[in-house]
Design a protein around this motif. Sequence first.
Motif, short mmCIF file in Angstrom:
data_model
loop_
_atom_site.label_atom_id
_atom_site.label_comp_id
_atom_site.label_asym_id
_atom_site.label_seq_id
_atom_site.Cartn_x
_atom_site.Cartn_y
_atom_site.Cartn_z
N ASN A 99 0.83 -1.20 0.00
CA ASN A 99 0.00 0.00 0.00
C ASN A 99 0.87 1.25 0.00
O ASN A 99 1.99 1.25 0.53
N ALA A 100 0.34 2.31 -0.58
CA ALA A 100 1.01 3.61 -0.59
C ALA A 100 -0.07 4.68 -0.70
O ALA A 100 -1.07 4.49 -1.40
N SER A 101 0.14 5.78 0.01
CA SER A 101 -0.84 6.87 -0.05
C SER A 101 -0.18 8.20 0.27
O SER A 101 0.88 8.24 0.92
N ILE A 102 -0.80 9.25 -0.18
CA ILE A 102 -0.39 10.60 0.15
C ILE A 102 -1.64 11.36 0.57
O ILE A 102 -2.69 11.26 -0.06
N ALA A 103 -1.52 12.09 1.69
CA ALA A 103 -2.70 12.75 2.26
C ALA A 103 -2.42 14.22 2.50
O ALA A 103 -1.28 14.62 2.80
N LEU A 104 -3.44 15.00 2.38
CA LEU A 104 -3.37 16.44 2.60
C LEU A 104 -4.46 16.84 3.58
O LEU A 104 -5.62 16.45 3.43
N ASN A 105 -4.07 17.64 4.59
CA ASN A 105 -5.04 18.18 5.55
C ASN A 105 -4.84 19.69 5.67
O ASN A 105 -3.69 20.16 5.80
N TYR A 106 -5.91 20.42 5.63
CA TYR A 106 -5.80 21.87 5.67
C TYR A 106 -7.00 22.45 6.42
O TYR A 106 -8.15 22.07 6.17
N THR A 107 -6.71 23.35 7.34
CA THR A 107 -7.77 24.03 8.08
C THR A 107 -8.17 25.27 7.29
O THR A 107 -7.37 26.20 7.12
N ILE A 108 -9.40 25.28 6.82
CA ILE A 108 -9.89 26.40 6.02
C ILE A 108 -10.23 27.60 6.90
O ILE A 108 -9.87 28.74 6.59
N PHE A 109 -10.87 27.35 8.02
CA PHE A 109 -11.28 28.44 8.91
C PHE A 109 -11.26 27.94 10.34
O PHE A 109 -11.75 26.85 10.64
N ASP A 110 -10.67 28.74 11.23
CA ASP A 110 -10.64 28.36 12.65
C ASP A 110 -10.98 29.54 13.55
O ASP A 110 -10.47 29.67 14.67
N GLY A 111 -11.84 30.41 13.03
CA GLY A 111 -12.20 31.59 13.82
C GLY A 111 -11.11 32.64 13.84
O GLY A 111 -11.06 33.46 14.75
N LEU A 112 -10.21 32.62 12.86
CA LEU A 112 -9.06 33.55 12.74
C LEU A 112 -8.03 33.34 13.85
O LEU A 112 -7.19 34.21 14.08
N GLY A 113 -8.08 32.19 14.51
CA GLY A 113 -7.10 31.92 15.56
C GLY A 113 -5.69 31.87 15.04
O GLY A 113 -4.75 32.41 15.66
N ARG A 114 -5.50 31.23 13.88
CA ARG A 114 -4.16 31.16 13.29
C ARG A 114 -3.63 32.54 12.93
O ARG A 114 -2.45 32.84 13.12
N THR A 115 -4.51 33.38 12.40
CA THR A 115 -4.10 34.72 11.98
C THR A 115 -3.60 35.54 13.17
O THR A 115 -2.54 36.17 13.11
N TYR A 116 -4.38 35.50 14.24
CA TYR A 116 -3.97 36.26 15.44
C TYR A 116 -2.73 35.66 16.07
O TYR A 116 -1.87 36.39 16.60
N ASN A 117 -2.61 34.36 16.03
CA ASN A 117 -1.43 33.71 16.60
C ASN A 117 -0.18 34.07 15.79
O ASN A 117 0.90 34.29 16.37
N TYR A 118 -0.33 34.15 14.47
CA TYR A 118 0.79 34.53 13.61
C TYR A 118 1.22 35.97 13.91
O TYR A 118 2.42 36.27 14.00
N LYS A 119 0.24 36.85 14.07
CA LYS A 119 0.56 38.24 14.40
C LYS A 119 1.22 38.34 15.78
O LYS A 119 2.14 39.14 15.99
N LYS A 120 0.75 37.50 16.70
CA LYS A 120 1.36 37.49 18.02
C LYS A 120 2.81 37.03 17.96
O LYS A 120 3.68 37.59 18.65
N LEU A 121 3.09 36.03 17.13
CA LEU A 121 4.47 35.55 17.00
C LEU A 121 5.38 36.65 16.45
O LEU A 121 6.53 36.80 16.88
N LYS A 122 4.86 37.43 15.51
CA LYS A 122 5.65 38.53 14.96
C LYS A 122 5.93 39.60 16.02
O LYS A 122 7.04 40.14 16.11
N GLU A 123 4.90 39.90 16.82
CA GLU A 123 5.09 40.89 17.88
C GLU A 123 5.99 40.33 18.98
O GLU A 123 6.73 41.08 19.63
N THR A 124 5.94 39.02 19.20
CA THR A 124 6.85 38.40 20.16
C THR A 124 8.30 38.56 19.70
O THR A 124 9.21 38.80 20.51
N TYR A 125 8.50 38.41 18.39
CA TYR A 125 9.84 38.63 17.85
C TYR A 125 10.28 40.08 18.06
O TYR A 125 11.42 40.35 18.45
N ASN A 126 9.36 41.02 17.83
CA ASN A 126 9.70 42.43 18.05
C ASN A 126 10.03 42.69 19.51
O ASN A 126 10.95 43.46 19.83
#
Length: 438
Positions: A99-126
């Motif tokens: 057997n062999a397989s390739i799988a893809l998983n992607y979160t389309i929407f999570d309440g913008l949690g990823r977006t705010y977390n990404y911005k927080k990481l940038k501000e943490t760097y600052n």
Amino acid sequence: MNNTYKLTLLFLLSFSISFSQEKLTKEETINLALEHNYGIIIAKNKAKIAKNNASIYNSGHLPKVSANAGANYSKNDSDTTFKDGSSTSITGDESNSYNASIALNYTIFDGLGRTYNYKKLKETYNLSELEAQTIIENSLVQVFAVYFEVARLTQDTKNIFESLTISKQRLERAKYGFDYGQNTKLQLLNAEVDVNNDSIKYISIQNQLSNSKRDLNLLLGRDITRKFEVDTNVSFSLNFDLESTITASKKHNIEIKKATKSLELSNFDIKINKANLFPNLSLSSSYGWNKFENGTTSFFRTQTSNGLNAGVSLNWNLFDGGTTKTRIQNAKINADNLQVQKELVSNEVERNVINAFEIYTNSLFILTSEEKNVETNKRNFSRTEEQFKLGQITSIEFRQAQVNLLNSQSNLNKAKYDAKNAELKLLQLTGELLNTKF
């Protein structure tokens, strides 16, 4: 050869060697500290880690792709009895599967949690860059405190040697005077005591100077036994105004910037927790291939399949027992605390600026006064020396004038570098330390 001449030769030899030593300027000191100071290197590396964490690869915005493959082998013996009573036995029945397989998983929407977390990481760097700047500023202030201590001890060493030379000259005159009956034994002994005391001072100040140079080498991250000389000249920025200094500190002070950045991060925490109130929409897809090589008991000898699968899933946590609500409330309270902390830091900075400004102003006044004291003591010593040579005053009075001159010179050196250190502290509070030419 007596001890007087030995000390003279030792001093002349040390100064002849110093001419060939490295002259460590203030600019070179800054460059060496920024490149080799251990604390600064660690702070810069921490900022690099924060920069890596602020990458898009750590944000959760990119899909996850995985590949799987496998193979199985089996070998079985079986005995089978049919309904008509007949039976059969199979030995060593082999089968294989792949057997062999390739799988893809992607979160389309999570309440913008990823977006705010990404911005927080940038501000943490600052924020990490601001923290690194704090360490750099503190390290530079420490480096220059030691640099100016080396400069002070260098000048004190020269002044003490000059005083020692005068004491030795007086001892020679006392010996001649005693030999010819012009001086008493007490005057000769007093002169010898003063030479010994000045010699002890000279040796002690040299030891302090050597220790301070090793301290500076350590802060610069280089061989602690390396020989060098420093620039003993300093200049002052006389353009400080209290009101403009306070205004500049409110705008550029690093601690206020850090408090502001921490408050911004707390606001992102509120938004990240609120994202848990919204549904989560995910996409999954896979492509797989399977092959079976069955044994003799199977109906099919071989079987191969491949295909694409895709799906969308929606997950909405309608009620989690109040956990999300509690986190949001706590995040808001934390933001309120950080707002109070920011106001406290702002007031502390204003107080520190006022204190540092007064210290700097007083230091400049003391420096000016000590300069006048040195000039007065020089004139007093010059007249006292003339009167001593003419026999109009005692050796005790002459020694007192000599000590007064040496003390005033030492006080002037201390006042000069105290004022410079006070200026550096004021520059640090206003956020201008790294922009200043030394």
